[in-house]
Write an enzyme that holds these catalytic residues in place. Sequence first.
Site, PDB file in Angstrom:
ATOM      1  N   LYS A   1       0.996  -1.315  -0.213  1.00  0.00           N
ATOM      2  CA  LYS A   1       0.645  -0.876  -0.183  1.00  0.00           C
ATOM      3  C   LYS A   1       0.646   1.287  -0.609  1.00  0.00           C
ATOM      4  CE  LYS A   1      -3.884  -2.537   2.512  1.00  0.00           C
ATOM      5  NZ  LYS A   1      -4.071  -3.027   3.539  1.00  0.00           N
TER       6      LYS A   1
ATOM      7  N   GLN B   1      -5.131  -1.471   9.789  1.00  0.00           N
ATOM      8  CA  GLN B   1      -4.360  -2.657   9.265  1.00  0.00           C
ATOM      9  C   GLN B   1      -5.279  -3.809  10.047  1.00  0.00           C
ATOM     10  OE1 GLN B   1      -3.299  -3.502   6.016  1.00  0.00           O
ATOM     11  NE2 GLN B   1      -4.384  -5.441   6.242  1.00  0.00           N
TER      12      GLN B   1
ATOM     13  N   ASP C   1     -10.843   3.186   3.932  1.00  0.00           N
ATOM     14  CA  ASP C   1     -11.135   2.173   4.058  1.00  0.00           C
ATOM     15  C   ASP C   1     -13.394   0.738   4.014  1.00  0.00           C
ATOM     16  OD1 ASP C   1      -9.584  -0.293   3.914  1.00  0.00           O
ATOM     17  OD2 ASP C   1      -8.859  -0.390   6.217  1.00  0.00           O
TER      18      ASP C   1
END
Length: 291
Positions: free
Chosen positions: A54, A98, A121
């Site tokens: 990422k 994460q 997200d």
Amino acid sequence: MSADIIDGKAFALALRGRIADQVTAFAAAAGRPPGLAVVLVGDDPASAVYVRSKGKAVKEAGMEGFEHRLPATVSQDDLLALVDALNADVNVDGILVQLPLPSHIDERAVTTRIDPDKDVDGFHPVNAGRLATGLEGFVPCTPLGCVMLLRDRLGDLTGLDAVVIGRSNIVGKPMAQLLIRESCTVTVAHSRTKDLSSIVCRADIVVAAVGRPEMIRGEWIKPGATVIDVGINRTEDGLVGDVDFAGAASVAGAITPVPGGVGPMTIAVLLRNTLLSAHRRAQIPYDRDAL
Ligand code: NAD
């Protein structure tokens, strides 16, 4: 094999190119690039790989990455304090923590602490609610990537019969919401579903998000159907999806491979969501059609 292979890698690469162009335009207008903060807690090797890729993609798109690595022993209060600081940071447009987090931390407490308007997200309940009720918000990256591939392949999805196998908050449920938004007739199957094969065999679109290697058999697939395989399973034979690829590819009209199908879309959509967030926050118009 008769099915066309849906090349998610190529699609994602092209999308990332269009995003990079808009990042340049945004930075010129706003005087700063879009910023994405990524928080990694502990040293889970798979999470470290995701965070690294990422970070690389963020840089390649011309965005600014803010990486925060915290030890596995960090307290929940300290993690929440970092989220608060990122919420308040004007240069941060998107925040991603994460998952999974260490067991002493309540994941829900962390995801709900993120400002919904920086939740690139799309995991915050406010964004799940926005998606369910048709409001503008952030849509989880993997399912949105799947819909992009489906629209690219099939055009208008109106009236098609779609089956989503899996009902997680991250993939299955938002996938079903997105397909409803596309006017598909949607069935959601899960671990308690009876006679899965009889449901799958009616579907024009099959989205598999289960996490069980090659569980969806080729003989269940309706001839000509479009198959989107979200699964990523590490086996002795390497990476495989949730769909029996060889069997399904002999009857389907089109199918995503694993790897190289849905996987590359997730990061591309994360960049897209970050770019969108930057534009919304800076109140600078953007070219939605290019994204
Ligand atoms: P999850 O474990 O949270 O959910 C799995 C779902 O599958 C559950 O809703 C469960 O009801 C259903 N299920 C389990 N056994 C079943 C069975 N026998 N029959 C029917 N349904 C069954 O997983 P998830 O986070 O939704 O991820 C699913 C898969 O997608 C995993 O392989 C994961 O690695 C992969 N994934 C890939 C990406 C990507 O970028 N490509 C992103 C997220 C997840």
